[in-house]
Design a protein around this motif. Structure first.
Motif, mmCIF file in Angstrom:
data_model
loop_
_atom_site.group_PDB
_atom_site.id
_atom_site.type_symbol
_atom_site.label_atom_id
_atom_site.label_comp_id
_atom_site.label_asym_id
_atom_site.label_seq_id
_atom_site.Cartn_x
_atom_site.Cartn_y
_atom_site.Cartn_z
ATOM 1 N N UNK A 98 0.918 -0.917 -0.144
ATOM 2 C CA UNK A 98 0.097 -0.457 0.574
ATOM 3 C C UNK A 98 0.625 1.184 -0.240
ATOM 4 N N UNK A 99 -0.272 2.417 -0.714
ATOM 5 C CA UNK A 99 1.434 3.746 0.020
ATOM 6 C C UNK A 99 1.407 3.432 0.904
ATOM 7 N N UNK A 100 0.931 3.844 2.134
ATOM 8 C CA UNK A 100 1.096 4.191 3.018
ATOM 9 C C UNK A 100 1.972 3.246 3.293
ATOM 10 N N UNK A 101 1.892 1.431 3.448
ATOM 11 C CA UNK A 101 3.486 0.963 3.619
ATOM 12 C C UNK A 101 4.940 1.325 3.359
ATOM 13 N N UNK A 102 4.352 1.499 1.889
ATOM 14 C CA UNK A 102 5.599 1.733 1.156
ATOM 15 C C UNK A 102 5.910 3.436 1.354
ATOM 16 N N UNK A 122 7.697 -11.239 -3.809
ATOM 17 C CA UNK A 122 6.073 -10.770 -3.806
ATOM 18 C C UNK A 122 5.164 -10.542 -4.821
ATOM 19 N N UNK A 123 4.911 -11.996 -5.309
ATOM 20 C CA UNK A 123 4.380 -13.009 -6.332
ATOM 21 C C UNK A 123 3.096 -13.021 -5.178
ATOM 22 N N UNK A 124 1.891 -12.897 -6.108
ATOM 23 C CA UNK A 124 1.490 -12.406 -7.038
ATOM 24 C C UNK A 124 1.867 -10.984 -7.485
ATOM 25 N N UNK A 125 2.463 -10.327 -8.382
ATOM 26 C CA UNK A 125 2.675 -9.472 -8.499
ATOM 27 C C UNK A 125 1.003 -8.217 -8.811
ATOM 28 N N UNK A 133 6.552 -0.784 -6.966
ATOM 29 C CA UNK A 133 8.234 -1.394 -6.742
ATOM 30 C C UNK A 133 8.451 -0.262 -7.797
ATOM 31 N N UNK A 134 7.764 0.585 -9.105
ATOM 32 C CA UNK A 134 8.646 1.071 -9.912
ATOM 33 C C UNK A 134 8.549 2.377 -8.936
ATOM 34 N N UNK A 135 7.663 3.136 -8.276
ATOM 35 C CA UNK A 135 8.203 4.252 -7.521
ATOM 36 C C UNK A 135 9.390 4.271 -6.787
ATOM 37 N N UNK A 136 9.173 2.846 -5.830
ATOM 38 C CA UNK A 136 10.812 2.944 -5.146
ATOM 39 C C UNK A 136 12.038 2.591 -6.665
ATOM 40 N N UNK A 147 15.615 -3.594 -0.350
ATOM 41 C CA UNK A 147 13.357 -3.235 -1.069
ATOM 42 C C UNK A 147 14.283 -2.934 -2.529
ATOM 43 N N UNK A 148 14.748 -2.229 -2.805
ATOM 44 C CA UNK A 148 15.325 -1.691 -3.835
ATOM 45 C C UNK A 148 15.597 -2.577 -5.212
#
Length: 184
Positions: A98-102, A122-125, A133-136, A147-148
């Motif tokens: 979630x965005x909050x966890x990110x 990370x499955x299922x994606x 993940x793209x944001x990261x 994580x990156x």
């Protein structure tokens, strides 16, 4: 003086060098805390909760599972000692991104210890998880390096170098070369 009183006095009033010298005794005293004490983790300060988590007999960290992301992020400021809190954040993010966890992972910073992850973790994606993940990957210096690297692997798919394959460098190699996560 009871053990509990001694532990409280040592951690509250002693000089850090004394606490360091007595760490084995402190560890032994905290290790025998009853389950009802461990369940009261949400009522104590972040350092105390983190200390209790080290002695949780169930290594899945249920002691810290009771805490919200802000409390876990507060614990992350203790660097290497914060791994129990970061492991709870990691499990939550893998279970339900979630965005909050990110944001919680970003608040932990790039040098906080985290478990090594692979694309399998990370499955299922889902499309929403892929966007997180793209944001990261777009801001690698802001997130825990494991994580990156895991996010890069899941987004890029397996990368092999050799004849007929991609010769693009791994993000981990670029990060090390450019010293993204290491102070000079």
């Amino acid at each position: 003086m009871s053990r509990a009183t001694w532990v409280l006095a040592l951690t509250a009033a002693a000089d850090p060098s004394v606490v360091s010298e007595q760490i084995d005794l402190l560890d032994a005293a905290v290790a025998v805390l009853p389950q009802d004490v461990l369940r009261r983790v949400e009522e104590v300060s972040a350092p105390t909760a983190l200390l209790l988590a080290y002695h949780d007999p169930d290594r899945t960290r249920p002691t810290l599972e009771r805490l919200g992301e802000p409390a876990l992020v507060t614990m992350a400021r203790y660097g290497g000692a914060s791994w129990p809190a970061v492991s709870v954040l990691t499990a939550r993010m893998l279970r339900a991104p979630s965005p909050a966890r990110l944001e919680a992972l970003r608040a932990c910073g790039p040098s906080v210890p985290s478990a090594h992850m692979t694309a399998h973790d990370f499955q299922p994606l889902t499309p929403s998880a892929a966007a997180l993940f793209r944001h990261m990957v777009d801001r690698p210096a802001e997130y825990p390096r494991e994580w990156v690297w895991g996010a890069q692997e899941v987004l890029a798919g397996p990368i092999t170098v050799g004849q007929g394959h991609s010769s693009q460098p791994f993000l981990a190699d670029i990060a090390a070369q450019e010293r993204w996560f290491f102070s000079a």
